[in-house]
Design a protein around this motif. Structure first.
Motif, short mmCIF file in Angstrom:
data_model
loop_
_atom_site.label_atom_id
_atom_site.label_comp_id
_atom_site.label_asym_id
_atom_site.label_seq_id
_atom_site.Cartn_x
_atom_site.Cartn_y
_atom_site.Cartn_z
N LEU A 298 12.22 46.78 56.55
CA LEU A 298 13.13 46.01 55.72
C LEU A 298 13.42 44.72 56.50
CD1 LEU A 298 14.99 45.41 53.39
CD2 LEU A 298 16.73 46.90 54.43
N SER A 299 12.79 43.62 56.07
CA SER A 299 12.92 42.32 56.75
C SER A 299 13.85 41.44 55.94
CB SER A 299 11.56 41.66 56.91
OG SER A 299 10.70 42.43 57.71
N VAL A 300 14.94 41.02 56.57
CA VAL A 300 15.96 40.25 55.86
C VAL A 300 16.20 38.94 56.61
CG1 VAL A 300 18.32 40.24 54.97
CG2 VAL A 300 17.05 42.40 55.15
N ASN B 18 20.99 44.71 46.87
CA ASN B 18 19.55 44.85 47.12
C ASN B 18 19.28 45.47 48.49
OD1 ASN B 18 18.96 43.75 44.65
ND2 ASN B 18 18.52 41.69 45.45
N PHE B 19 20.13 45.12 49.46
CA PHE B 19 19.99 45.65 50.81
C PHE B 19 20.18 47.17 50.80
CE2 PHE B 19 21.88 46.64 54.99
CZ PHE B 19 20.93 46.08 55.85
N ILE B 20 21.25 47.65 50.15
CA ILE B 20 21.53 49.09 50.09
C ILE B 20 20.43 49.81 49.31
CG2 ILE B 20 23.14 50.81 49.21
CD1 ILE B 20 25.39 48.80 49.72
N GLU B 21 19.96 49.21 48.22
CA GLU B 21 18.92 49.83 47.40
C GLU B 21 17.62 49.96 48.19
OE1 GLU B 21 16.47 49.00 43.24
OE2 GLU B 21 18.26 47.82 43.73
N ALA B 22 17.27 48.94 48.99
CA ALA B 22 16.03 49.00 49.77
C ALA B 22 16.10 50.11 50.81
CB ALA B 22 15.79 47.65 50.45
#
Length: 864
Positions: free
Chosen positions: A620-622, A670-674
């Motif tokens: 997961l790259s943010v 989106n972060f939590i979903e990923a």
């Protein structure tokens, strides 16, 4: 950088560079120069030049660096945390660089001239607009009068000087409405340049010079014919003029006085003496001796703050403001006579215009106060020494070296202490043996401690150095043959058993004030040991000191049971004697405790099996650069995330469920979903890599949630995620986890790592420090840049096609400190009350008390 100009009888001059600046006087900034082989290098291999100027708050800077020979790169720094860099000028398809900035405060600033790629050389020009003309242009108004000195033809003149360097471009112009001007410039070696009339055909004079040597140049402001008088103006671009002289004496100082070993000389700084550009008067002495001899030069005065400088053959230079052994206003230099047998000494003051009497003397250095090169050290003895600027230079700094004779299996303990510099201690021996320590692992100190078991018979080298490149001063080196000679009440601990004890007043303490009990045990490489320390009377803390000088420690037991007990689980990296230190989290705490231990020789009891290589990478790259007005925008942090994903794709192991969230995509939802999607498919042999590049912040929380009352955050596009929230989000991830955060205060996320075994964290700064943008490397942050290199395969130290947790740790640390050693990353530190101060950015690597084993394979690289 204080520049001392030392005059010689032949009117030549020696430029003594590298002396610390006593004040903020304007120094030379050249508009032309050249990068060439032999210049100083950045850690990444680029050559560079540095130019200084004094700036004021609010000054508008607009400077362009141009070159037809290399891809120019320009940096602007001050002594605080101000930093601006540029590779390509905006809207310019060429390889020039441009910086436009507003200076935040009064003080000394510097331009760093370098190239985009390592090893590039060639000529360049640094040019400023009207906003910075004062930094590159100097002017002086003067008058020729009958009281001035005269040349042989009877014409009056004034004399000025300026410091120049080879390859520098200087433009000079002399104008007058009263007489026909005449300009003459003499180089340090005596070459003469002159001009009567400028290009405009008037009676003004003009000289444009590309200097052919470095040193002090003489400028004669004169008239064409004799007996002419009147006012005039001198303008110089690319250098700074010193004050005018109306006599024929040398502005660079007269003949040097001989200084005899063992015989003191008395002198006086007075008005009318030669001056440095920054206003200090100075006298010059010549010291001769046997090449290679060690000498000590001292300067004392009760009337002003003394300052010593020295230069010699092969570009040797050294300086000292305060005697490192005594402090105060006296100065002391320890030097080695160079091959030609001569040193030139400058006796001056710390501040401009100081005057008064002084005494200067030079003596052969005694052997009782410092170690000669490769001096023998008898174990059990102590030695007092001094790191001096003239000592041989090693990897980190100047060094002193001691030799010891030892036998295989012998336990060695060395303690290095200094109040003058951040010490670094290294032991090297037969078979490539090497152990190094910067900070004593038993407490928060800048002293160094090495405790190790020597593997072979033979001669070992003990290297005393400074962690910082310029560290100098006195030190004490204590030696012993037991790993615990400094700890009273040391008790032997049998692995697999329990021991009860108590911390009490009168116990040994570490420098920060906590009481300690120490236990030793014999460990074998590969053993996996677990220590639990429990107490109902104080907050426990455990530290394990390795034979090779490393350390692992723990405050609160992994798993977060809400109590104040501690647990350490470690796979022992080597065979030898280990020391377990039982202490408290706060200083002065006392009470009873129990330590229980368990041991296994294989991986059966470990939740993470070392050496697996078949798992996939769930990444997961943010990266957030555009915050849509919620916070200040950043530079290139979104690119950090995109580039990392592309690199991981080349490994062929990136799972389809991986996600890249940048800018507006990087919402909290989106972060939590990923994370949730990855948690549903990731397996125990896979790796979860969570990478973030963007803003970080702090939030006030209740003390039961965070002991210091603040929680660290990563700032997504629309909302923050705190450290304790991220810990909860990761609970469904039952796989090895690598958390990499390139954001301010990111070190505060170490609790996320400590909650479970099988986790490793890499953070760009400590929990109370901000992180900097790595514009030099076209990256949002330094950790992002280094991680990118690591995943490209550079972290694969042994070339086996896989990157282990240990290899990644070492690569991240060593690469970061190669960058920081050249120029420490000055940033801002925030205290618990919100106070601000200057700090330095440092990388933080946490393997969860060895919850992620050193040899655990994280990434298998693509076949090449």
């Amino acid at each position: 950088m204080k520049s001392v100009i030392l005059g010689k009888t032949a009117m030549a001059a020696i430029l003594c560079a590298g002396l610390a600046a006593p004040g903020a006087a304007q120094e030379l900034i050249s508009s032309r120069g050249e990068l060439r082989s032999g210049d100083e290098e950045l850690p990444s291999g680029e050559l560079y030049d540095v130019y200084y100027f004094d700036g004021n708050a609010g000054d508008e800077i607009d400077v362009t660096l141009t070159s037809s020979d290399f891809d120019a790169y320009l940096m602007l720094r001050n002594d605080g945390d101000f930093s601006v860099e540029n590779d390509d000028a905006e809207g310019d398809t060429s390889t020039n660089s441009r910086i436009t900035a507003t200076l935040p405060e009064d003080g000394r600033y510097r331009f760093v001239i370098t190239s985009f790629e390592p090893g590039e050389t060639g000529a360049y020009r640094l040019q400023g607009t009207n906003g910075v003309a004062g930094a590159f242009t100097d002017s002086i108004s003067g008058t020729l009068s009958p009281s001035d000195s005269t040349l042989e033809d009877g014409s009056y003149y004034d004399r000025y000087t300026f410091a120049g360097r080879r390859g520098q471009h200087v433009s000079l112009r002399m104008t007058s409405t009263d007489f026909d001007t005449y300009l003459r410039v003499e180089s340090p070696s005596g070459e003469t340049f002159s001009n009567d009339d400028g290009d405009d055909g008037s009676t003004n004079s003009q000289l444009d010079l590309d200097l052919t040597e470095s040193g002090r140049y003489q400028l004669i402001a004169n008239s064409l014919t004799s007996d002419e008088t009147g006012s005039y103006e001198l303008i110089i671009e690319g250098a700074q003029l010193s004050s005018s002289e109306s006599s024929d004496s040398s502005a660079a100082g007269g003949a040097a006085t001989s200084l005899t070993l063992g015989t003191p000389a008395r002198g006086q700084l007075a008005a009318g003496d030669a001056e440095l550009d920054s206003g200090e008067f100075f006298d010059v002495f010549t010291l001769r001796g046997t090449p290679g001899a060690r000498v000590v030069v001292t300067m004392q005065s009760s009337e002003f703050d003394t300052y010593l400088g020295a230069v010699g053959a092969n570009d040797f230079s050294a300086e000292n403001d305060d005697d490192p052994n005594g402090g105060g206003t006296d100065s002391r230099l320890e030097l080695t006579i160079p091959a030609d047998g001569a040193l030139t000494i400058a006796a001056t003051s710390y501040a401009g215009a100081e005057t008064g009497h002084y005494t200067i003397r030079a003596d052969l250095s005694g052997s009782s106060t410092r170690a000669a090169s490769d001096q023998r050290l008898e174990l059990g003895r102590s030695v007092n020494g001094t790191l001096a600027a003239s000592d041989p230079r090693g990897d980190h700094s100047v060094e002193d070296v001691y030799l010891i004779e030892a036998s295989a299996g012998q336990s060695l303990r060395l303690a290095l202490t200094s109040e003058d510099f951040d010490s670094l201690l290294r032991v090297e021996g037969p078979g490539g043996f090497s152990v190094e320590n910067d900070d004593d692992p038993a407490g928060s100190t800048l002293n160094s401690l090495v405790e190790t078991t020597l593997p072979r018979d033979g001669t070992y080298r003990v290297v005393v150095a400074s962690y910082s490149e310029g560290g100098l001063g006195s030190y004490r080196l204590d030696s012993g043959t037991t790993a615990s000679s400094s700890l009273n009440g040391l008790t032997r601990l049998t692995l697999g058993s329990s021991v009860s004890g108590s911390l009490a007043s009168g116990d040994d303490t570490i420098p920060s004030g906590e009481f300690i009990d120490a236990y030793s045990f014999a460990g074998q490489r590969g053993q996996r040991v677990t220590f639990d320390m429990t107490s109902s009377e104080f907050d426990t803390y455990l530290s394990l000191l390795m034979p090779g000088g490393g350390t692992e420690e723990n405050d609160d037991r992994a798993g977060g049971d809400g109590e104040t007990n501690s647990r350490l689980t470690v796979t022992l990296p080597e065979t030898g004697t280990y020391t377990l230190v039982a202490t408290s989290y706060q200083d002065g705490e006392t009470g009873r405790y129990t330590i229980s231990s368990s041991v296994s020789t294989g991986g059966g009891n470990a939740p993470v099996l070392a050496g697996r290589s078949g798992g996939r990478i769930f990444a997961l790259s943010v990266g957030v650069a555009d915050y849509g007005g919620r916070a200040g925008n950043l530079s290139m942090t979104d690119q950090d995330a995109t580039k990392l994903t592309q690199t991981l794709q080349h490994t062929g192991m990136l799972a389809q469920q991986s996600a890249t969230l940048i800018n507006q995509q990087a919402t909290r939802e989106n972060f939590i979903e990923a994370i949730s999607e990855i948690a549903g498919t990731i397996g125990p042999d896979d790796l979860f890599l969570l990478f973030y590049s963007g803003h970080g912040a702090k939030q006030r929380v209740e003390s039961f949630m965070e002991r210091d009352g603040t929680s660290e955050t990563i700032e997504l596009f629309d909302a923050a995620v705190t450290d304790y929230e991220l810990a909860r989000m990761l609970e469904p991830i039952h796989a090895r986890t690598l958390l990499v955060l390139d954001s301010c205060f990111s070190g505060g996320f170490d609790d996320v790592i400590n909650r479970q075994t099988g986790r490793m964290g890499v953070f760009s700064s400590d929990s109370d420090l901000t992180s900097l943008v790595a514009q030099k490397f076209q990256a949002g942050g330094y950790i992002s840049h280094i991680l990118q290199q690591a995943m490209e395969g550079r972290a694969d130290a042994n070339g086996d096609g896989a990157i282990t947790a240990g290899e990644l740790s070492e690569f991240m640390r060593t690469t970061f400190y190669r960058i920081a050693l050249d120029e420490p990353l000055q940033t801002t530190a925030y205290g618990a009350s919100g106070t601000r101060s200057q700090g330095y950015q440092h990388i933080v690597v946490n393997r969860g008390g060895d919850g992620m084993p050193y040899d655990e394979v994280l990434v298998t690289l693509a076949s090449r």
